[in-house]
Design a protein around this motif. Structure first.
Motif, PDB file in Angstrom:
ATOM      1  N   ARG A 108      -3.219 -11.145 -31.034  1.00  0.00           N
ATOM      2  CA  ARG A 108      -4.460 -11.002 -31.794  1.00  0.00           C
ATOM      3  C   ARG A 108      -4.240 -11.224 -33.294  1.00  0.00           C
TER       4      ARG A 108
ATOM      5  N   VAL B 117     -14.760   1.931 -26.562  1.00  0.00           N
ATOM      6  CA  VAL B 117     -13.462   2.366 -27.081  1.00  0.00           C
ATOM      7  C   VAL B 117     -12.550   1.182 -27.372  1.00  0.00           C
ATOM      8  N   VAL B 118     -12.420   0.252 -26.412  1.00  0.00           N
ATOM      9  CA  VAL B 118     -11.536  -0.893 -26.659  1.00  0.00           C
ATOM     10  C   VAL B 118     -12.188  -1.914 -27.572  1.00  0.00           C
TER      11      VAL B 118
ATOM     12  N   ILE C 109      -2.002  -9.947 -25.402  1.00  0.00           N
ATOM     13  CA  ILE C 109      -3.214 -10.185 -26.190  1.00  0.00           C
ATOM     14  C   ILE C 109      -3.169  -9.361 -27.457  1.00  0.00           C
TER      15      ILE C 109
ATOM     16  N   GLU D 157     -17.688   4.022 -22.821  1.00  0.00           N
ATOM     17  CA  GLU D 157     -16.273   3.912 -22.532  1.00  0.00           C
ATOM     18  C   GLU D 157     -15.729   2.557 -22.982  1.00  0.00           C
TER      19      GLU D 157
ATOM     20  N   LEU E 134      -3.879   8.236 -30.973  1.00  0.00           N
ATOM     21  CA  LEU E 134      -2.868   7.881 -29.976  1.00  0.00           C
ATOM     22  C   LEU E 134      -1.561   7.471 -30.638  1.00  0.00           C
TER      23      LEU E 134
ATOM     24  N   VAL F 134     -12.036 -10.667 -29.119  1.00  0.00           N
ATOM     25  CA  VAL F 134     -11.146 -11.439 -29.985  1.00  0.00           C
ATOM     26  C   VAL F 134     -11.601 -12.898 -30.035  1.00  0.00           C
TER      27      VAL F 134
ATOM     28  N   PHE G 278     -11.961  -6.650 -24.339  1.00  0.00           N
ATOM     29  CA  PHE G 278     -11.295  -6.719 -25.645  1.00  0.00           C
ATOM     30  C   PHE G 278     -10.873  -8.142 -25.975  1.00  0.00           C
ATOM     31  N   TRP G 279     -10.496  -8.889 -24.941  1.00  0.00           N
ATOM     32  CA  TRP G 279     -10.123 -10.288 -25.149  1.00  0.00           C
ATOM     33  C   TRP G 279     -11.345 -11.117 -25.539  1.00  0.00           C
TER      34      TRP G 279
ATOM     35  N   MET H   7      -9.839   7.656 -31.608  1.00  0.00           N
ATOM     36  CA  MET H   7      -8.910   8.072 -30.559  1.00  0.00           C
ATOM     37  C   MET H   7      -7.647   7.217 -30.548  1.00  0.00           C
ATOM     38  N   THR H   8      -7.814   5.917 -30.810  1.00  0.00           N
ATOM     39  CA  THR H   8      -6.641   5.044 -30.795  1.00  0.00           C
ATOM     40  C   THR H   8      -5.709   5.368 -31.947  1.00  0.00           C
TER      41      THR H   8
ATOM     42  N   ILE I 185     -11.724  -1.284 -31.359  1.00  0.00           N
ATOM     43  CA  ILE I 185     -10.436  -1.625 -31.957  1.00  0.00           C
ATOM     44  C   ILE I 185     -10.457  -3.068 -32.434  1.00  0.00           C
ATOM     45  N   VAL I 186     -11.003  -3.944 -31.570  1.00  0.00           N
ATOM     46  CA  VAL I 186     -11.052  -5.359 -31.920  1.00  0.00           C
ATOM     47  C   VAL I 186     -11.901  -5.571 -33.170  1.00  0.00           C
TER      48      VAL I 186
END
Lengths: 298, 342
Positions: free
Chosen positions: A256, B281-282, A252, B278, B300, B153, B149-150, B296-297, B285-286
Motif C-alpha cells: 500500500r 474498521v478496515v 497488500i 465492522e 493494537l 486502496v 480494504f484492497w 482500535m488499530t 485504516i485505508v
C-alpha cells in the motif's frame, strides 16, 4: 462414473443416498459453465499450493535490491516488490497459507457445527433450547472485531487467526445442521432403525448426521469465501501470518505504501484474494443449486 | 391480546441482556485471562519485581477471577472502561470522540447501498434469467468476494491520485481540519448547522469514496436478498390479481410488493448496518478515517487492551442492538403478527 450408479435405484441407506445424489450432479455440472470455472480455479489453486516449489520461478524470500519494483514482465509475471522479491512466486507460496487457513478453519468448524446442530435437532427439548440459545449468542458477535481482539490478546500469528475465525463461524453450520436434523429425524427409515432397536448414538451418527452432510458441505464452501476475506483482513491488520511469510493480506498492507508509483505491489495480491474468494462463492452457489432443490434457480 | 406483544418484547429484551452479558464475559476473558503477561505489557519486561507486584495489585490481578469480573462489571456499569495508554484519556472519552466519524461513514454507506441495492434486486427479480439478472448476479458476487480494504486502496489510486475526482484520506483537507466545533460529531451535519458550505462540500468529497466502497459489499447482500424476497412475492396470487385488474408495474411495486417485503428488508438492512460498522474498521485504516477502527488499530500496535476491548464492546453492543431492533421490526411492522394480537 454415472453409469455405475443408476440414480433410479431405490434409496435404502444414507450412504448410498449420497452416492446416488452425486451421479446426476456431474451431469448438471457440465451444464454450468460458470460453476465449472470456479471448480477449475480452485483446482489450479490447489495445484499451486501443493507444488509451489516446482511452480514458483524464484525463491519467495530471497531479496534482490537491484531488482526492486520491476513492473510485471515475462521474467517477473507480477512484478517485484520493494525488496526485489518476485511477487508471482510469493503469491504461489501464499496460496499455501490461504489453503491451510481455510482447511484448518473448515476442519475445526465443520465437525463442531455438525455435532452441535445434529444433537440439538435430534435430542430436542431443553438441550435444544440451551444449545441454540448459545449458538444465537455467538452468532450475534461481530466476527472480525472479536477475531481482532482475540488475536491481539494471544499475539499475532496464523494459529491465532485460525482459532479466532473458527470461534465465530461454527454457529451458522450448527443452525443449518439442526434444521436438517429436524427434518430427517421424522423420516421413515429413522423410525424403522429405531424399531430395530438402534441406540440413540447409532441413530445420531449413522442415520441422521450423514444426511445433513451435503448441505453442511455447501454451507462450508460458501463460508470459505468469507474465511479468506476475514483472514486477509487480519493479515492486513498485521494479525495473521507474520512477515516475511507471503500472506496475501499482509502483502497488500506493505504494498500500500508504494501504491502510487508501483501499483502492482498491492494490486496483485488483492486480485489473488478476489479471484479465490469469487471461485469459492461460485462453487458454493453451484453446489447449492445442484444439491438443494429448495434453492434451485430454474 | 396486548399481553402477547409485551410478553414477546420482554422475552426478546431478556435475550438481548443475556447476549450482552455473554459479550462482557468474552471481552473479560480475552482481556484478563488469555494474555499471558498483562502486567509485563504495561510495566515492561525489565521492571523490578516491586514495581511489577505493585502494578499487579493495582490492576487487581491478585484477586480471584470472579472478583476481578465483578470489578470489571461494576466499573463498566459506572461508565469506566479504563484508561487508554496511547492518549492517556479515559477510553470512554476517546471512543465518544471517534464514534461519530464511524457512524457517519457507516450510515452514509447504508443509505447508498439501500438506494442502489433494493431497486437493483427488484429489477433482477422482475427480469429473472435475462441479462439484467445476470449483471446483477455478477455485481453481487464480486461484492461478496472483494476484500474491502484492497478495493479502498485501488479506489484511492484511481479516483484520488489518478483522476482527482475525490478528496484524499481524512475527513476534510488539512487546512479545514478542526475548524468546526463538533456538536453532533457528524461533520456533514455540523458544517451545515453553522452554515459552512465550504467545509461541507469538502467533507462530501472526502467521505464519498470510502462510503461507496463500504456500501458496495453491503449492496451485494441487499441486492441478493431483495431479489429473492421479490421473487417469492411475484408468484403470489395478489400480484397476479393486481396485474389482471390492470395495475402498472410501478404501481405493483410501490402499492403491493414493497409493503409485503418491507419487514424482511428492514431485517436485512439492520444486519447490513451492523456488518458495515465492522467493515468500517478496515476501511478506516485505508482512508485514515479517525473513527473507532483506526483507534482500535492504533491501540493494537501498542497492545493497549483497554482500548481494544472497549472498542469491541461498543461495536458488539451496537451489533446486538441492531439484531434486537430487526427482531422488533417483525413485531411492530408485520401486520400478520398484529392480527394475532387483536
Amino acid at each position: 462414473m454415472s453409469a455405475q450408479i443408476p440414480s433410479s435405484e431405490p434409496v435404502t441407506r444414507p450412504r448410498s443416498a449420497i452416492l446416488s445424489a452425486l451421479a446426476p450432479i456431474w451431469e448438471k455440472l457440465s451444464r454450468e459453465p460458470v460453476g465449472l470455472c470456479g471448480f477449475f480455479v480452485l483446482f489450479v489453486l490447489l495445484v499451486l499450493a501443493l507444488f509451489a516449489p516446482l511452480i514458483a520461478p524464484y525463491d519467495p524470500a530471497v531479496q534482490n535490491l537491484q531488482a526492486a519494483f520491476l513492473p510485471p514482465s515475462l521474467s517477473h509475471l507480477a512484478g517485484t516488490d520493494e525488496f526485489g522479491r518476485d511477487i508471482f512466486s510469493r503469491l504461489v507460496y501464499g496460496a499455501r497459507i490461504t489453503i491451510s487457513t481455510i482447511m484448518s478453519v473448515t476442519l475445526i468448524v465443520g465437525p463442531i457445527g455438525l455435532i452441535v446442530g445434529v444433537v440439538s435437532g435430534f435430542v430436542g427439548g431443553r438441550t435444544d433450547a440451551i444449545l441454540m440459545r448459545f449458538t444465537d449468542i455467538v452468532l450475534s458477535f461481530p466476527s472480525l472485531i472479536l477475531a481482532l481482539a482475540f488475536a491481539a490478546a494471544l499475539g499475532a500469528g496464523l494459529g491465532t487467526a485460525v482459532i479466532a475465525i473458527s470461534l465465530t463461524s461454527w454457529p451458522a453450520i450448527a443452525r443449518l445442521a439442526r434444521a436438517e436434523a429436524l427434518i430427517v429425524r421424522n423420516t421413515d427409515y429413522v423410525a424403522a432403525a429405531r424399531l430395530y432397536g438402534a441406540s440413540p448414538m447409532r441413530l445420531l451418527f449413522l442415520y441422521i448426521a450423514p444426511m445433513c452432510i451435503p448441505s453442511v458441505v455447501v454451507r462450508l464452501t460458501l463460508n470459505m469465501a468469507g474465511i479468506i476475506l476475514t483472514a486477509a483482513s487480519l493479515g492486513f491488520l498485521g494479525l495473521g501470518a507474520q512477515p516475511p511469510a507471503p500472506e496475501w493480506g499482509a502483502m497488500i498492507s506493505s504494498g500500500r505504501k508504494f501504491m502510487l508509483d508501483h501499483w502492482w505491489v498491492a494490486v496483485m495480491p488483492g486480485l489473488a484474494i478476489l479471484i479465490t474468494s469469487l471461485a469459492f462463492n461460485l462453487v458454493g452457489d453451484t453446489l447449492r443449486d445442484l444439491l438443494d432443490p429448495r434453492h434451485a434457480r430454474s | 391480546m396486548k399481553e402477547f406483544s409485551l410478553l414477546e418484547l420482554t422475552r426478546r429484551l431478556g435475550q438481548l441482556v443475556v447476549s450482552l452479558f455473554a459479550l462482557l464475559v468474552v471481552t473479560f476473558v480475552i482481556g484478563r485471562v488469555l494474555p499471558t503477561d498483562p502486567v509485563g505489557a504495561i510495566v515492561g519486561e525489565l521492571a523490578d519485581p516491586a514495581a511489577f507486584e505493585a502494578m499487579r495489585q493495582k490492576l487487581g490481578l491478585d484477586l480471584p477471577i470472579y472478583q476481578q469480573f465483578w470489578i470489571y462489571l461494576t466499573s463498566l456499569l459506572q461508565g469506566d472502561l479504563g484508561t487508554a495508554i496511547l492518549t492517556g484519556n479515559p477510553v470512554t472519552k476517546d471512543l465518544a470522540q471517534a464514534f461519530p466519524a464511524t457512524l457517519e461513514l457507516a450510515t452514509l454507506a447504508v443509505i447508498i447501498s439501500t438506494v442502489i441495492g433494493v431497486p437493483l434486486g427488484m429489477v433482477a427479480a422482475f427480469y429473472r434469467d435475462t441479462w439484467i439478472d445476470q449483471v446483477a448476479r455478477v455485481i453481487s458476487l464480486v461484492g461478496h468476494s472483494i476484500p474491502v480494504f484492497w478495493f479502498g486502496v485501488v479506489g484511492l489510486v484511481i479516483f484520488y491520485a489518478g483522476l482527482a475526482w475525490v478528496g484524499g484520506p481524512g475527513r476534510v483537507d488539512t487546512y479545514l481540519d478542526g475548524l468546526i466545533e463538533p456538536q453532533t460529531g457528524l461533520l456533514l451535519v455540523d458544517s451545515l448547522l453553522v452554515g459552512d458550505t465550504e467545509t461541507f462540500w469538502n467533507a462530501v468529497h472526502h467521505i464519498i469514496l470510502p462510503a461507496c466502497i463500504l456500501a458496495y459489499s453491503a449492496m451485494a447482500y441487499i441486492t441478493r436478498m431483495t431479489r429473492s424476497f421479490t421473487l417469492e412475492q411475484l408468484n403470489q396470487d395478489y400480484v397476479t390479481a393486481a396485474r389482471a385488474k390492470g395495475a402498472s408495474s410501478g404501481r405493483i411495486v410501490v402499492g403491493h410488493l414493497l409493503p409485503n417485503i418491507a419487514v424482511q428488508l428492514v431485517t436485512v438492512l439492520a444486519i447490513s448496518y451492523g456488518t458495515l460498522l465492522e467493515g468500517a474498521v478496515v476501511t478506516e485504516i485505508v482512508f485514515s478515517w479517525p473513527g473507532i477502527g483506526q483507534y482500535m488499530t492504533n491501540a493494537l500496535m501498542i497492545g493497549d487492551m483497554n482500548a481494544i476491548l472497549a472498542g469491541t464492546l461498543i461495536i458488539g453492543a451496537i451489533f446486538m442492538a441492531l439484531n434486537f431492533i430487526s427482531d422488533l421490526a417483525y413485531l411492530v411492522l408485520d401486520p400478520r403478527t398484529r392480527e394475532v394480537t387483536q
